[in-house]
Scaffold this motif. Structure first.
Motif, PDB file in Angstrom:
ATOM      1  N   GLY A 165      78.036 -34.603  19.683  1.00 15.82           N
ATOM      2  CA  GLY A 165      77.100 -34.908  20.752  1.00 15.82           C
ATOM      3  C   GLY A 165      75.802 -34.154  20.632  1.00 15.82           C
ATOM      4  N   PHE A 166      75.194 -33.930  21.792  1.00 15.83           N
ATOM      5  CA  PHE A 166      73.858 -33.348  21.889  1.00 15.83           C
ATOM      6  C   PHE A 166      73.946 -31.936  22.473  1.00 15.83           C
ATOM      7  CE2 PHE A 166      73.797 -37.921  22.694  1.00 15.83           C
ATOM      8  CZ  PHE A 166      72.944 -38.364  21.703  1.00 15.83           C
ATOM      9  N   PRO A 167      74.129 -30.916  21.653  1.00 23.45           N
ATOM     10  CA  PRO A 167      74.359 -29.573  22.191  1.00 23.45           C
ATOM     11  C   PRO A 167      73.160 -28.957  22.898  1.00 23.45           C
ATOM     12  CG  PRO A 167      74.121 -29.494  19.819  1.00 23.45           C
ATOM     13  CD  PRO A 167      74.148 -30.945  20.210  1.00 23.45           C
ATOM     14  N   PHE A 168      71.994 -29.566  22.808  1.00 23.69           N
ATOM     15  CA  PHE A 168      70.813 -29.021  23.471  1.00 23.69           C
ATOM     16  C   PHE A 168      70.689 -29.488  24.920  1.00 23.69           C
ATOM     17  CE2 PHE A 168      69.689 -32.866  21.240  1.00 23.69           C
ATOM     18  CZ  PHE A 168      68.971 -33.591  22.170  1.00 23.69           C
ATOM     19  N   LEU A 169      71.532 -30.415  25.351  1.00 22.06           N
ATOM     20  CA  LEU A 169      71.497 -30.905  26.726  1.00 22.06           C
ATOM     21  C   LEU A 169      72.372 -30.025  27.614  1.00 22.06           C
ATOM     22  CD1 LEU A 169      71.792 -34.750  26.101  1.00 22.06           C
ATOM     23  CD2 LEU A 169      69.725 -33.430  26.602  1.00 22.06           C
ATOM     24  N   PHE A 170      71.839 -29.587  28.747  1.00 25.17           N
ATOM     25  CA  PHE A 170      72.558 -28.630  29.591  1.00 25.17           C
ATOM     26  C   PHE A 170      73.931 -29.132  30.026  1.00 25.17           C
ATOM     27  CE2 PHE A 170      70.630 -31.310  32.763  1.00 25.17           C
ATOM     28  CZ  PHE A 170      71.502 -31.269  33.838  1.00 25.17           C
ATOM     29  N   HIS A 171      74.077 -30.435  30.279  1.00 25.25           N
ATOM     30  CA  HIS A 171      75.372 -30.934  30.743  1.00 25.25           C
ATOM     31  C   HIS A 171      76.399 -31.044  29.610  1.00 25.25           C
ATOM     32  CE1 HIS A 171      73.337 -34.689  29.542  1.00 25.25           C
ATOM     33  NE2 HIS A 171      74.544 -35.111  29.264  1.00 25.25           N
ATOM     34  N   GLU A 172      75.986 -30.851  28.370  1.00 23.83           N
ATOM     35  CA  GLU A 172      76.916 -30.869  27.239  1.00 23.83           C
ATOM     36  C   GLU A 172      77.420 -29.474  26.879  1.00 23.83           C
ATOM     37  OE1 GLU A 172      77.906 -33.675  24.995  1.00 23.83           O
ATOM     38  OE2 GLU A 172      77.432 -34.615  26.914  1.00 23.83           O
ATOM     39  N   VAL A 173      76.787 -28.434  27.405  1.00 28.00           N
ATOM     40  CA  VAL A 173      77.106 -27.056  27.016  1.00 28.00           C
ATOM     41  C   VAL A 173      78.585 -26.705  27.210  1.00 28.00           C
ATOM     42  CG1 VAL A 173      76.646 -24.618  27.553  1.00 28.00           C
ATOM     43  CG2 VAL A 173      74.745 -26.212  27.206  1.00 28.00           C
ATOM     44  N   PRO A 174      79.190 -26.936  28.383  1.00 32.25           N
ATOM     45  CA  PRO A 174      80.608 -26.578  28.532  1.00 32.25           C
ATOM     46  C   PRO A 174      81.514 -27.333  27.557  1.00 32.25           C
ATOM     47  CG  PRO A 174      79.616 -26.967  30.675  1.00 32.25           C
ATOM     48  CD  PRO A 174      78.617 -27.413  29.646  1.00 32.25           C
ATOM     49  N   TYR A 175      81.226 -28.616  27.348  1.00 33.58           N
ATOM     50  CA  TYR A 175      82.007 -29.417  26.409  1.00 33.58           C
ATOM     51  C   TYR A 175      81.895 -28.864  24.989  1.00 33.58           C
ATOM     52  CZ  TYR A 175      82.640 -33.268  23.087  1.00 33.58           C
ATOM     53  OH  TYR A 175      82.990 -34.021  22.001  1.00 33.58           O
ATOM     54  N   VAL A 176      80.685 -28.563  24.543  1.00 30.68           N
ATOM     55  CA  VAL A 176      80.484 -28.043  23.187  1.00 30.68           C
ATOM     56  C   VAL A 176      81.210 -26.708  23.030  1.00 30.68           C
ATOM     57  CG1 VAL A 176      78.792 -27.181  21.521  1.00 30.68           C
ATOM     58  CG2 VAL A 176      78.330 -29.286  22.795  1.00 30.68           C
ATOM     59  N   ARG A 177      81.069 -25.827  24.000  1.00 30.70           N
ATOM     60  CA  ARG A 177      81.748 -24.524  23.924  1.00 30.70           C
ATOM     61  C   ARG A 177      83.262 -24.699  23.860  1.00 30.70           C
ATOM     62  NH1 ARG A 177      77.766 -21.312  27.920  1.00 30.70           N
ATOM     63  NH2 ARG A 177      76.370 -20.524  26.303  1.00 30.70           N
ATOM     64  N   ALA A 178      83.790 -25.637  24.639  1.00 30.62           N
ATOM     65  CA  ALA A 178      85.244 -25.891  24.619  1.00 30.62           C
ATOM     66  C   ALA A 178      85.687 -26.432  23.261  1.00 30.62           C
ATOM     67  CB  ALA A 178      85.613 -26.869  25.733  1.00 30.62           C
ATOM     68  N   GLN A 179      84.884 -27.331  22.673  1.00 30.83           N
ATOM     69  CA  GLN A 179      85.240 -27.880  21.360  1.00 30.83           C
ATOM     70  C   GLN A 179      85.248 -26.787  20.299  1.00 30.83           C
ATOM     71  OE1 GLN A 179      86.276 -31.306  21.185  1.00 30.83           O
ATOM     72  NE2 GLN A 179      86.139 -30.663  23.299  1.00 30.83           N
ATOM     73  N   VAL A 180      84.252 -25.912  20.345  1.00 29.18           N
ATOM     74  CA  VAL A 180      84.170 -24.806  19.393  1.00 29.18           C
ATOM     75  C   VAL A 180      85.394 -23.901  19.547  1.00 29.18           C
ATOM     76  CG1 VAL A 180      82.885 -22.718  18.771  1.00 29.18           C
ATOM     77  CG2 VAL A 180      81.658 -24.881  19.154  1.00 29.18           C
ATOM     78  N   ALA A 181      85.759 -23.584  20.787  1.00 25.39           N
ATOM     79  CA  ALA A 181      86.925 -22.714  21.030  1.00 25.39           C
ATOM     80  C   ALA A 181      88.210 -23.363  20.529  1.00 25.39           C
ATOM     81  CB  ALA A 181      87.032 -22.385  22.520  1.00 25.39           C
ATOM     82  N   LEU A 182      88.386 -24.649  20.789  1.00 25.76           N
ATOM     83  CA  LEU A 182      89.576 -25.350  20.305  1.00 25.76           C
ATOM     84  C   LEU A 182      89.621 -25.388  18.777  1.00 25.76           C
ATOM     85  CD1 LEU A 182      89.696 -28.279  22.874  1.00 25.76           C
ATOM     86  CD2 LEU A 182      91.445 -26.500  22.564  1.00 25.76           C
ATOM     87  N   ALA A 183      88.473 -25.631  18.173  1.00 21.66           N
ATOM     88  CA  ALA A 183      88.414 -25.664  16.707  1.00 21.66           C
ATOM     89  C   ALA A 183      88.749 -24.291  16.123  1.00 21.66           C
ATOM     90  CB  ALA A 183      87.034 -26.123  16.237  1.00 21.66           C
ATOM     91  N   GLU A 184      88.208 -23.237  16.739  1.00 18.42           N
ATOM     92  CA  GLU A 184      88.486 -21.885  16.256  1.00 18.42           C
ATOM     93  C   GLU A 184      89.956 -21.520  16.416  1.00 18.42           C
ATOM     94  OE1 GLU A 184      85.653 -19.435  18.315  1.00 18.42           O
ATOM     95  OE2 GLU A 184      84.033 -19.965  16.906  1.00 18.42           O
ATOM     96  N   ALA A 185      90.633 -22.117  17.407  1.00 14.90           N
ATOM     97  CA  ALA A 185      92.058 -21.884  17.630  1.00 14.90           C
ATOM     98  C   ALA A 185      92.929 -22.735  16.708  1.00 14.90           C
ATOM     99  CB  ALA A 185      92.409 -22.159  19.091  1.00 14.90           C
ATOM    100  N   GLY A 186      92.290 -23.634  15.923  1.00 16.11           N
ATOM    101  CA  GLY A 186      93.030 -24.456  14.968  1.00 16.11           C
ATOM    102  C   GLY A 186      93.457 -25.820  15.469  1.00 16.11           C
TER     103      GLY A 186
END
Length: 122
Positions: free
Chosen positions: A45-66
């Motif tokens: 998605g579009f990580p520069f949009l304020f309403h995407e921030v929580p989603y992007v952070r959650a995806q990064v955390a899930l990816a880092e957890a495997g």
């Protein structure tokens, strides 16, 4: 031997299709299954949009957890500094930058701040 890598854009481009809508959970499940299928990259998605921030952070955390296996998550940004500056702190390691190359877009989007090299006539 050459390898083929698949890049999925469902979570960015696909949700812009008429009558298509995915919740943040739906997008997360798309990424989960893309990882299981062995897809190389998901443009989330579009990580520069304020309403995407929580989603992007959650995806990064899930990816880092495997949770996404080897799936590479990428964000889509316009080729402007502001988009990238807002996106980088979210933790994505990969970005797809869109830079328009038509004469019209260069003259209007970049305010004629760049001129194309002249053809040598060959």
């Amino acid at each position: 031997m050459p390898q083929i890598h698949f890049l999925d854009v469902t979570n960015r481009d696909g949700v812009q299709t008429a009558r298509t809508g995915l919740s943040k959970f739906g997008k997360t499940m798309v990424n989960f299954y893309l990882g299981r299928l062995g897809v190389a990259q998901s443009e989330i998605g579009f990580p520069f949009l304020f309403h995407e921030v929580p989603y992007v952070r959650a995806q990064v955390a899930l990816a880092e957890a495997g949770a996404m296996r080897e799936l590479r998550l990428s964000g889509w940004c316009r080729g402007v500094p502001g988009d990238v500056e807002k996106a980088v702190p979210l933790g994505l390691r990969h970005y797809n930058l869109s830079i328009s190359t038509s004469d019209y877009m260069i003259q209007n989007k970049f305010r004629a701040g760049w001129t194309a090299p002249r053809s040598s006539g060959r």
